[in-house]
Design a protein around this motif. Structure first.
Motif, short mmCIF file in Angstrom:
data_model
loop_
_atom_site.label_atom_id
_atom_site.label_comp_id
_atom_site.label_asym_id
_atom_site.label_seq_id
_atom_site.Cartn_x
_atom_site.Cartn_y
_atom_site.Cartn_z
N VAL A 149 47.45 47.88 41.24
CA VAL A 149 48.33 47.20 40.15
C VAL A 149 48.75 48.62 39.51
N VAL A 168 47.62 36.40 40.58
CA VAL A 168 46.28 36.76 41.08
C VAL A 168 45.48 36.32 41.84
N TRP A 225 41.49 47.12 44.49
CA TRP A 225 43.11 46.34 43.58
C TRP A 225 43.62 47.20 42.81
N SER A 226 42.73 47.09 41.75
CA SER A 226 43.00 47.29 39.76
C SER A 226 44.08 48.97 40.01
N SER A 228 48.22 36.01 45.14
CA SER A 228 48.67 37.37 45.74
C SER A 228 49.84 37.68 46.28
N LEU A 269 46.17 45.79 48.05
CA LEU A 269 46.32 45.64 47.20
C LEU A 269 46.21 44.16 48.05
N TYR A 273 46.31 40.31 34.49
CA TYR A 273 47.33 41.57 35.23
C TYR A 273 46.75 42.30 36.26
N TYR A 274 44.96 42.45 35.87
CA TYR A 274 45.11 44.25 36.91
C TYR A 274 43.55 43.52 37.24
N PRO A 328 53.80 44.38 36.35
CA PRO A 328 53.04 44.40 37.07
C PRO A 328 53.09 43.33 38.27
N TYR A 365 51.54 49.88 41.34
CA TYR A 365 52.45 49.58 41.49
C TYR A 365 53.50 49.09 39.52
N LYS A 383 41.88 49.86 33.95
CA LYS A 383 43.70 48.99 33.33
C LYS A 383 43.75 50.35 32.19
#
Length: 281
Positions: free
Chosen positions: A198, A222, A194-195, A225, A249, A175-176, A208, A201, A136
């Protein structure tokens, strides 16, 4: 304070404070070099999980020593009440502050300048058999030269290098966090991809990709998705960047690309600079 620590380092002003302790600037008595000293008050550790996290971080950092984009541990001291870790000094604003203070979205080249060393650090961790599990912006630090340093490995897990094993346990941050972690089953190191997706993005969009009014609503988003690229926000974002985001993602982990594959994606290879095929010929 630990006697040996005080012999080797001069502790100075406080840089930050967390749930279990404090981070201070310090100087080596021998060389005068600057470091950060993370001091954990073991009396504040409430259960075995907290203790395991505190014990794990220095071990993981020793395993990952030598990579320029992973925060380095230089010395470790422990007494009855405290654990002290002398680490790289990262006194520039972290990525969370940089995003908050940016005043708008990042250009693709600006986003690349952060994303490239971040994915390099993640790839290095994965090649070493380590999953971070809490990527994060708050854990993406910068030293005085602007060098990115991935930090806070308290939630990290060893998954192996040859016979790779899956992991379990709900860790991460709203969020992450990857959807497969929230599902409560087994998962692999692609949760870090994935994190990182995010984060990319958010840098390109300013918001987010999955969020809600509460943590519970965010977790639900999340889990769904439902990745979207609103025209108003993504009008000037290149197809290559959006293609990378779709592949990072991706809820289907078998189709989500690995950190190594991210580093070979055209958007990363071209440094975030989008070029037509005519330009490349």
């Amino acid at each position: 304070m630990c006697e040996n620590l005080n012999k080797q380092y001069q502790l100075c002003e406080e840089l930050g404070r967390g749930r279990f302790g404090v981070v201070r600037r310090c100087f080596s008595a021998g060389t005068g070099d600057s470091f950060a000293c993370k001091s954990i008050d073991k009396r504040l550790l409430l259960d075995t999980t907290d203790r395991e996290c505190i014990d794990k971080e220095p071990k993981v950092l020793h395993l990952l020593g030598g990579n320029p984009h992973v925060v380095q541990i230089h010395a470790l001291y422990e007494d009855d009440n405290y654990l002290h870790m002398v680490m790289d000094l990262c006194d520039s604003p972290d990525l969370f502050d940089r995003i908050s203070n940016h005043g708008g979205v990042f250009s693709e080249s600006e986003a690349f300048s952060v994303f490239s060393p971040l994915i390099s650090a993640i790839s290095y961790c994965h090649r070493s058999g380590i999953a971070h599990r809490d990527i994060k912006p708050d854990n993406v630090l910068f030293d005085s030269r602007g060098m990115l340093k991935l930090a806070d490995f308290g939630s990290a897990e060893w998954f192996g290098m040859n016979e790779r094993r899956t992991m379990t346990g709900v860790v991460g941050t709203p969020y992450y966090v990857a959807p497969e972690i929230l599902s409560g089953g087994e998962y692999n190191e692609k949760v870090d991809v994935w994190s990182a997706g995010v984060i990319l993005y958010i840098m390109l969009a300013g918001v987010p990709p999955f969020y809600g009014e509460t943590p519970a609503e965010t977790f639900e988003a999340v889990l769904r998705s439902n990745l979207r690229f609103p025209t108003r926000i993504f009008r000037s974002v290149s197809p290559e960047a959006k293609d990378l985001l779709r592949k990072m993602l991706c809820k289907d982990v078998s189709r989500r690309i690995s950190a190594e594959q991210v580093s070979r994606h055209p958007w990363v290879v071209t440094g975030g600079e989008t070029r037509s095929m005519a330009d490349l010929s």
